[in-house]
Each structure stands twice: as C-alpha cells, then as structure tokens.
Enzyme design. Structure first.
Site, PDB file in Angstrom:
ATOM      1  N   GLN A  17       0.860  -1.178   0.000  1.00 12.18           N
ATOM      2  CA  GLN A  17       0.000   0.000   0.000  1.00 12.18           C
ATOM      3  C   GLN A  17       0.893   1.223   0.000  1.00 12.18           C
ATOM      4  O   GLN A  17       1.683   1.429   0.917  1.00 12.18           O
ATOM      5  CB  GLN A  17      -0.867  -0.018   1.262  1.00 12.18           C
ATOM      6  CG  GLN A  17      -1.393   1.330   1.707  1.00 12.18           C
ATOM      7  CD  GLN A  17      -2.833   1.555   1.301  1.00 12.18           C
ATOM      8  OE1 GLN A  17      -3.704   0.763   1.633  1.00 12.18           O
ATOM      9  NE2 GLN A  17      -3.070   2.614   0.552  1.00 12.18           N
ATOM     10  N   GLU A  20      -0.110   6.524  -3.320  1.00  9.47           N
ATOM     11  CA  GLU A  20      -0.915   6.706  -4.521  1.00  9.47           C
ATOM     12  C   GLU A  20      -1.695   5.465  -4.915  1.00  9.47           C
ATOM     13  O   GLU A  20      -2.732   5.553  -5.549  1.00  9.47           O
ATOM     14  CB  GLU A  20       0.006   7.068  -5.706  1.00  9.47           C
ATOM     15  CG  GLU A  20       0.596   8.453  -5.662  1.00  9.47           C
ATOM     16  CD  GLU A  20      -0.409   9.504  -6.103  1.00  9.47           C
ATOM     17  OE1 GLU A  20      -1.136   9.247  -7.061  1.00  9.47           O
ATOM     18  OE2 GLU A  20      -0.453  10.573  -5.460  1.00  9.47           O
ATOM     19  N   LYS A  22      -2.593   1.004  -4.302  1.00 10.38           N
ATOM     20  CA  LYS A  22      -2.535  -0.290  -3.622  1.00 10.38           C
ATOM     21  C   LYS A  22      -2.099  -1.302  -4.664  1.00 10.38           C
ATOM     22  O   LYS A  22      -2.534  -1.235  -5.813  1.00 10.38           O
ATOM     23  CB  LYS A  22      -3.922  -0.694  -3.113  1.00 10.38           C
ATOM     24  CG  LYS A  22      -4.380   0.060  -1.889  1.00 10.38           C
ATOM     25  CD  LYS A  22      -5.734  -0.489  -1.445  1.00 10.38           C
ATOM     26  CE  LYS A  22      -6.288   0.396  -0.342  1.00 10.38           C
ATOM     27  NZ  LYS A  22      -7.650   0.034   0.033  1.00 10.38           N
ATOM     28  N   VAL A  23      -1.277  -2.255  -4.241  1.00 11.33           N
ATOM     29  CA  VAL A  23      -0.764  -3.238  -5.180  1.00 11.33           C
ATOM     30  C   VAL A  23      -1.218  -4.630  -4.753  1.00 11.33           C
ATOM     31  O   VAL A  23      -1.165  -4.980  -3.578  1.00 11.33           O
ATOM     32  CB  VAL A  23       0.776  -3.117  -5.256  1.00 11.33           C
ATOM     33  CG1 VAL A  23       1.373  -4.269  -6.025  1.00 11.33           C
ATOM     34  CG2 VAL A  23       1.161  -1.781  -5.915  1.00 11.33           C
ATOM     35  N   LYS A  53      -1.974  -2.808 -10.054  1.00 11.27           N
ATOM     36  CA  LYS A  53      -1.664  -1.559  -9.373  1.00 11.27           C
ATOM     37  C   LYS A  53      -2.900  -0.675  -9.466  1.00 11.27           C
ATOM     38  O   LYS A  53      -3.277  -0.238 -10.556  1.00 11.27           O
ATOM     39  CB  LYS A  53      -0.458  -0.907 -10.037  1.00 11.27           C
ATOM     40  CG  LYS A  53       0.094   0.283  -9.284  1.00 11.27           C
ATOM     41  CD  LYS A  53       1.487   0.614  -9.776  1.00 11.27           C
ATOM     42  CE  LYS A  53       2.042   1.822  -9.056  1.00 11.27           C
ATOM     43  NZ  LYS A  53       3.434   2.087  -9.441  1.00 11.27           N
ATOM     44  N   ASP A 176      11.930   7.806  -9.602  1.00  9.43           N
ATOM     45  CA  ASP A 176      11.868   7.258  -8.241  1.00  9.43           C
ATOM     46  C   ASP A 176      12.797   6.036  -8.119  1.00  9.43           C
ATOM     47  O   ASP A 176      12.364   4.938  -7.773  1.00  9.43           O
ATOM     48  CB  ASP A 176      10.420   6.884  -7.897  1.00  9.43           C
ATOM     49  CG  ASP A 176      10.225   6.561  -6.415  1.00  9.43           C
ATOM     50  OD1 ASP A 176      11.103   6.925  -5.602  1.00  9.43           O
ATOM     51  OD2 ASP A 176       9.201   5.950  -6.081  1.00  9.43           O
TER      52      ASP A 176
HETATM   53  N1  LIG Z   1       5.716  -6.455 -11.430  1.00 12.37           N
HETATM   54  C1  LIG Z   1       5.888  -6.757 -10.136  1.00 12.37           C
HETATM   55  N2  LIG Z   1       6.103  -8.033  -9.743  1.00 12.37           N
HETATM   56  C2  LIG Z   1       6.240  -8.332  -8.434  1.00 12.37           C
HETATM   57  N3  LIG Z   1       6.182  -7.433  -7.438  1.00 12.37           N
HETATM   58  C3  LIG Z   1       5.970  -6.136  -7.753  1.00 12.37           C
HETATM   59  C4  LIG Z   1       5.826  -5.737  -9.115  1.00 12.37           C
HETATM   60  N4  LIG Z   1       5.610  -4.404  -9.145  1.00 12.37           N
HETATM   61  C5  LIG Z   1       5.622  -3.998  -7.858  1.00 12.37           C
HETATM   62  N5  LIG Z   1       5.849  -5.030  -7.022  1.00 12.37           N
HETATM   63  C6  LIG Z   1       5.906  -4.938  -5.542  1.00 12.37           C
HETATM   64  O1  LIG Z   1       4.936  -4.017  -5.093  1.00 12.37           O
HETATM   65  C7  LIG Z   1       5.559  -2.883  -4.499  1.00 12.37           C
HETATM   66  C8  LIG Z   1       4.826  -1.601  -4.857  1.00 12.37           C
HETATM   67  O2  LIG Z   1       4.745  -1.433  -6.266  1.00 12.37           O
HETATM   68  P1  LIG Z   1       5.174  -0.067  -6.955  1.00 12.37           P
HETATM   69  O3  LIG Z   1       4.891  -0.161  -8.414  1.00 12.37           O
HETATM   70  O4  LIG Z   1       6.572   0.252  -6.574  1.00 12.37           O
HETATM   71  O5  LIG Z   1       4.114   0.956  -6.311  1.00 12.37           O
HETATM   72  P2  LIG Z   1       4.332   2.232  -5.376  1.00 12.37           P
HETATM   73  O6  LIG Z   1       4.155   3.393  -6.289  1.00 12.37           O
HETATM   74  O7  LIG Z   1       3.246   2.100  -4.370  1.00 12.37           O
HETATM   75  O8  LIG Z   1       5.705   2.164  -4.793  1.00 12.37           O
HETATM   76  C9  LIG Z   1       6.995  -2.916  -4.983  1.00 12.37           C
HETATM   77  O9  LIG Z   1       7.873  -2.308  -4.107  1.00 12.37           O
HETATM   78  C10 LIG Z   1       7.254  -4.413  -5.121  1.00 12.37           C
HETATM   79  O10 LIG Z   1       7.593  -4.990  -3.871  1.00 12.37           O
HETATM   80 MG   LIG Z   2       7.590   1.695  -5.502  1.00 14.34          MG
END
Ligand SMILES: Nc1ncnc2c1ncn2[C@@H]1O[C@H](COP(=O)(O)OP(=O)(O)O)[C@@H](O)[C@H]1O
Ligand SMILES: [Mg+2]
Lengths: 270, 197
Positions: A17, A20, A22-23, A53, A176
């Site tokens: 989370q 911006e 939630k993943v 995302k 970033d």
């Molecule tokens: N394609 C992916 N496969 C596996 N894990 C991912 C992937 N993209 C993101 N993650 C996990 O989810 C977290 C958050 O995703 P991210 O795109 O960095 O969003 P935020 O903008 O919230 O940082 C990452 O730090 C990573 O641990």
């Molecule tokens: Mg990130």
C-alpha cells in the site's frame, strides 16, 4: 454498479500500500487457458499471477479532476513501460489496462527487491524488529542472499547501472530510483536472471542530462538512507552506468556533480 | 475447443483453433455476404458467422490471444466498445493502430489463411457451439499449444513494427530469446492499446 475490474480486485491479495496506489497479486485468466507454451508454470496450480496496481480515489481531490489525473497516470506508466520494453530495458510486461478504474495489470516478477537483498527490510518496516535467535543451528555464518541468484552483490550493482543506462539512453527518466523499485528476477523464471526496474508512476521522457543526473542523485540518496557502506555500492552502479552510456556519460556526470553540490548546500541551509 | 469464462467478467467464451484450413476464401465470402443479406435469411446467416475469426499466423502466444479477448470484453462491459461488436473489438485490440478496416484485413480471415482461430463471446454458454463452429470452419481442431508452431514471425514483426526496436537487436539474443522478447512487446502492446500514445 460493481465493475468487472473491482470484482477482480476483490479476488486479489494485497501485497503493498503506497500513498498513490494499492498493489495486489491476482489471476487474470481462467485456468483452462493456463497451459501456454512460453510462459512458465507457477509452482502452485499452473497459473501465472499478475500484479494489479490500483490507484484509489483521493477524496480530498475534486472527483472529476481525480478521475482525469488517475487516467493520465495509468496511461503514463503504461507508455513508459512499453517504451522501455521496445528499448530492451528489463521491465514488467503489461497485462491489462483499465483507466476508468485506475488499474494497471503487469507481469508478476518472481524475485526479491534489491532493498530486501541488501538487508534493508521491507519498505516502511521498522528496521530494528528482527529478533536474534541464538539456537544450536549453524546459521552463525551469515548467508549471502545473492547466492540463491548465482551472482555477487557487486554483480547486482553492475546490473542496476546497466539497466538504468539503457533506460536513460532511451530518454526515459524514472523519477523514483529507489532500491525498492528494482527486483532481481529469479534465475528459474522463463526469462532467466534479470535486474528488473519497476514502478514507472513518476517516469517521463527527457533528453536532458540534468534530468538523468537528478535520477542518479535520487538513487544515491536512496542507497545512502537505507544501506550501510552505500558509497561502494553506488560506485559499482555508476561504473557500469558509465560503461553503457558511452559519450552520453560526460554531460550527465557533470550535471551529477552540480546536483550533488546543490544538494549539500541545501542540507547545510536546511 | 475451449469454453470458459473469467470470474470477474460477464461473458462466456468459446474458442477453437482450426488447422489446416483450406477454404478461407469461402469463409470470408460468407462473412461478407451475411453482412449484406436482408430479412430473416440475413439474420440466420449473421448468426452463423457470429464469431471473431482470427488468422492464427499473427498470434505469438496464448497470452497474446487471451489479452486481446480480455481487453475486448472489458471494453464491452464498460460500454466502451470502439467497434460494432465484441468480436470486431478483439481484432481491433490485436491491431497496433486505430484503423478498424486494416485490423480486420490483417488479423481477420483472409483468402490465404491456413490456420484460423474462431472465438465466440456471449452472455451465456452455447451448448452446440462446436457444431456451429464446424459448420463454418472445416479442418482439424488443434490444441492451442500448436499456436507457437504456426506463428509467422516475419509478418508479426512487420505489423507490430518490431524490426526497429533496440530490444530485438540486443547482442547475444538467441532466436528463442528473441521470440520471448517479441512476444512480450506484442502482448504489452495489445494490453495497453486503449492508452497507446
Ligand atoms: N511487477 C511486479 N512483480 C512483483 N512485485 C511487484 C511488481 N511491481 C511492484 N511489485 C511490488 O509491489 C511494491 C509496490 O509497487 P510499486 O509499483 O513500486 O508501487 P508504489 O508506487 O506504491 O511504490 C513494490 O515495491 C514491489 O515490492
Ligand atoms: Mg515503488
């Protein structure tokens, strides 16, 4: 009315989370369809997961503006990713886009973040919660987390520099570059061992050496704030970066010196 | 033939890969005629050809096909179809540009199609669907795992403009790795088509 994508989100497992977004980890396609010749089978049930995302609504923003901004960010992230893919930068592939719901679906990268591999702990996690259990096991000798990937820590740093250089040569600025936004893809994956750059939410296109230098400066600061002995790590990253930037290195390097100086002055004042 | 649905989507999908197909010109002629016939006869003909017909040569993986079908159904569920039907939307999703006529000409059935994917998307499952598919497409029904053997990579590279991509020219890429790279670009292009620059 409940939308198709919100039903998908409801079936997904949240993995993180941010401010911006939630993943989530989810399964997009039904299992009957799973046996593809090229994609690897997931150990569990033969299905390949994806990452969702989801940029949630910000209630403090005007709804129309919020929707417009969300759409633009989802589109922007997708466009930066496809540009990277075409330029051979290792990034997750795109699996679905639903701008109305603010959802971007990406290839799930099986591996660990550089942050975790360098012992930085999960993002936002308190760094002193680890318990030292001193039992009779043979774990006194510390294990190198990179062993599982068949590379050294220094190899990993060089892979980071190489990937960032490829991205910058394509005139993409990440925005970033933290160690959480780099995943080492496990060698057992179909695509093999790779350093994968993720999180293009702040990415943009620029030909300016200044913008690329700021990207590197963010990376230096991120290393310094989460990892001890970061100077050596960053030096390896920059060495590989330099090798892959060719004649583009010099202008970026000059700008990087300026940006560092500005950063120091600012911290002396503030 | 495969019949399935996504848990989050309101549609049922029936899909089959036919190969070898020797009468593509007749199939195409029948589709064209169905669109011109009037009255109940026309309705019956339109129902008989109510499928997405996709040239399997241009499909790089099952994921490629899945992605196009998924984005098309999603667009329909949101009332955001850019073409007339969910079936034409699948062809539109496959095509890297916005010209629907070109999408149908390139990715749909053409006179020299020899491997054909037939897809039916409906609000519920259709019991005698395999029968209906075989009434229009003859040839053996093959497992989807055959897709990778049928791909015409030269044409895929041309249509998706992969030849100029640095990713395809990376040093030390084996032909197999190059296919993985190409497939990833193609799949991602289809997935993000609605927001392509
Ligand atoms: N394609 C992916 N496969 C596996 N894990 C991912 C992937 N993209 C993101 N993650 C996990 O989810 C977290 C958050 O995703 P991210 O795109 O960095 O969003 P935020 O903008 O919230 O940082 C990452 O730090 C990573 O641990
Ligand atoms: Mg990130």
């Amino acid at each position: 009315m409940e939308s198709a994508t919100s039903r998908l989100l409801a079936s997904a497992i949240q993995v993180s989370q941010g401010a911006e977004a939630k993943v989530f980890k989810a399964y997009l396609h039904p299992c009957e369809f799973a046996s593809s010749s090229t994609s690897p089978s997931d150990a569990s049930d033969g299905r390949t997961p994806i990452l969702l995302k989801y940029r949630f609504h910000k209630h403090y923003r005007h709804p129309t503006l919020d929707t417009t901004l969300t759409k633009a960010r989802v589109a922007g992230e997708a466009r930066a990713i496809i540009k990277c893919l075409r330029h051979g930068v290792n990034v997750p592939g795109i699996r679905m886009v639903d701008t109305a719901q603010g959802v971007l679906g990406l290839e799930w990268i099986d591996g660990k973040s550089i942050r975790l591999l360098l012992g930085g702990g999960a993002e936002g996690e308190d760094e002193t919660t680890e318990e030292e259990t001193e039992d009779d096991s043979h774990e006194i000798e510390e294990e190198d987390p990179f062993d599982e990937y068949g590379i050294s820590e220094d190899d990993a740093m060089r892979m980071i520099g190489t990937e960032i250089a490829k991205m910058h040569r394509a005139d993409i600025v990440h925005g970033d570059l933290t160690t959480s936004n780099m995943i080492l893809r496990h060698p057992s994956s179909a695509k093999g061992l790779q350093l994968v750059l993720i999180d293009f939410g702040l990415a943009y296109t620029s030909t300016l050496a200044e913008d690329k230098a700021v990207d590197l400066y963010v990376l230096e600061r991120a290393f310094a704030s989460t990892h001890p002995a970061s100077e050596l790590l960053v030096a390896s990253v920059l060495k590989a970066y330099q090798e892959h930037m060719g004649k583009e290195w010099l202008p970026v390097s000059k700008r990087l010196d300026d940006v560092r100086l500005r950063g120091r002055k600012r911290s002396m004042v503030g | 033939m495969l019949s399935f649905h996504h848990h989050h989507l309101p549609a049922h999908i029936h899909l089959a890969l036919f190969h070898p197909v020797s009468h593509a010109a007749q199939i195409r002629a029948r589709i064209v005629r169905a669109s011109q016939l009037e009255g109940p006869e026309g309705d019956a003909e339109r129902e008989a050809v109510n499928f997405a017909f996709i040239d399997a040569r241009l499909i790089t993986s099952t994921l490629h096909l899945q992605t196009a079908i998924h984005q098309a159904i999603l667009a329909e569920a949101q009332g955001a179809l850019r073409t007339k039907t969910v079936h034409s939307e699948i062809l539109w999703a496959l095509s890297p540009n916005n010209n629907i006529t070109e999408a149908i000409r390139r990715f749909g059935v053409s006179d020299n199609t020899t491997a054909l994917i037939v897809v039916r998307v409906g609000s519920s499952g259709i019991p005698d669907i395999e029968h209906r598919m075989k009434a229009i497409a003859t040839g053996d029904i093959r497992p989807l795992s055959d897709l990778s053997k049928l791909t015409d990579w030269a044409t895929v590279k041309k249509y998706y403009k992969l030849n100029a991509d640095p990713a395809m020219k990376a040093p030390g890429l084996s032909p197999e790795q190059q296919k993985l790279v190409a497939d990833e670009i193609v799949v991602s292009t289809v997935a993000m088509k609605s927001v392509a620059a």
